[in-house]
Design an enzyme around this catalytic site. Structure first.
Site, mmCIF file in Angstrom:
data_model
loop_
_atom_site.group_PDB
_atom_site.id
_atom_site.type_symbol
_atom_site.label_atom_id
_atom_site.label_comp_id
_atom_site.label_asym_id
_atom_site.label_seq_id
_atom_site.Cartn_x
_atom_site.Cartn_y
_atom_site.Cartn_z
ATOM 1 N N ASP A 118 0.992 6.570 4.085
ATOM 2 C CA ASP A 118 1.579 5.471 4.477
ATOM 3 C C ASP A 118 1.030 4.087 3.911
ATOM 4 O O ASP A 118 -0.151 3.647 4.062
ATOM 5 C CB ASP A 118 1.358 5.598 6.051
ATOM 6 C CG ASP A 118 2.565 4.426 6.596
ATOM 7 O OD1 ASP A 118 2.947 3.559 5.992
ATOM 8 O OD2 ASP A 118 2.607 4.559 7.907
ATOM 9 N N LYS B 36 12.164 -4.212 -4.014
ATOM 10 C CA LYS B 36 13.564 -4.292 -3.469
ATOM 11 C C LYS B 36 13.649 -4.801 -2.155
ATOM 12 O O LYS B 36 12.617 -4.532 -1.256
ATOM 13 C CB LYS B 36 13.957 -2.869 -3.405
ATOM 14 C CG LYS B 36 15.207 -2.359 -2.795
ATOM 15 C CD LYS B 36 16.030 -1.320 -3.114
ATOM 16 C CE LYS B 36 15.184 -0.255 -1.837
ATOM 17 N NZ LYS B 36 15.834 1.117 -2.166
#
Length: 232
Positions: free
Chosen positions: A121, A186
């Protein structure tokens, strides 16, 4: 948050899927998609490879010998492009050898020339430390991010989650990116666009907004290309 699963239709047939109406529409779109076909023909793991290929061809961000971090790497298509462009396998003996590390909460199939940190993560400081430890000299010249959270269907919530991920990656950049380095990130266009763009402008000398041809027209995704990092 879990990175968006990138569905890549290479060998699946319609008969192999039990489909809802939405799944039928998705499958039909995939079967017609020229980038899906090209990805299969050129042995890329997903159509998203063509987004990075186009951006790199226009802006020249990947060069032999540099170190690259691929955030949200699964299934590995951007890492495939990066490995080739930075000569991470040493395939070209006359060019310097680069390095690619990819990280994702999902499984990432092994790729020659890349070091992967799956089931990891990015929001975890220990994972960021592992990324830095894996880098030659603890630094990178380029950070790539095609990461996104699983869509909840609530636009504002999804964008807030992606904003948090982008800000986390920006924090990683402040930790490991070399002066003059590049971040390609992005984002989903919307209310938080200005917040992220302003933060990038504070840290980089040049910030552009890109929409590569392989991004579907109906998608709100855009890419921020931030160049010439001003390391404090």
């Amino acid at each position: 948050m879990i990175s968006r699963v990138r569905y890549c239709l290479f060998h699946t047939t319609a008969e192999q899927l039990k489909k809802t109406a939405a799944e039928q529409r998705w499958l039909s779109r995939q079967l017609r998609d020229s980038y899906v076909k090209s990805a299969r023909q050129q042995n890329y793991r997903c159509r998203s490879a063509f987004k990075l290929l186009e951006i790199d061809e226009k802006h020249g961000i990947l060069k032999p010998g540099i170190s690259v971090i691929d955030c949200g790497a699964a299934p590995g298509a951007w890492s495939q492009v990066a490995v080739d462009r930075v000569n991470a396998t040493g395939f070209d003996p006359e060019a310097p050898v680069g390095f690619v590390v990819g990280v994702d909460r999902l499984h990432i199939p092994p790729l020659d020339g890349a070091v992967f940190l799956p089931h990891s993560d990015l929001l975890d400081p220990a994972v960021q430390a592992r990324i830095q430890e894996s880098l030659p000299a603890g630094e990178a010249q380029v950070i790539l991010s095609d990461v996104a959270p699983n869509a909840s269907g609530i636009r504002e919530l999804d964008q807030q989650r992606l904003t948090e991920l982008c800000l986390c990656i920006l924090g990683l950049a402040q930790r490991v990116l070399r002066p003059g380095g590049t971040l390609l990130c992005k984002f989903w266009d919307g209310t938080n666009r200005g917040l992220l763009q302003n933060r990038l402008t504070d840290l980089f000398r040049e910030v552009k907004t890109l929409k590569p041809a392989a991004s579907r027209k109906e998608s709100s995704e855009i890419y921020f290309l931030a160049k010439n990092y001003r390391k404090s």
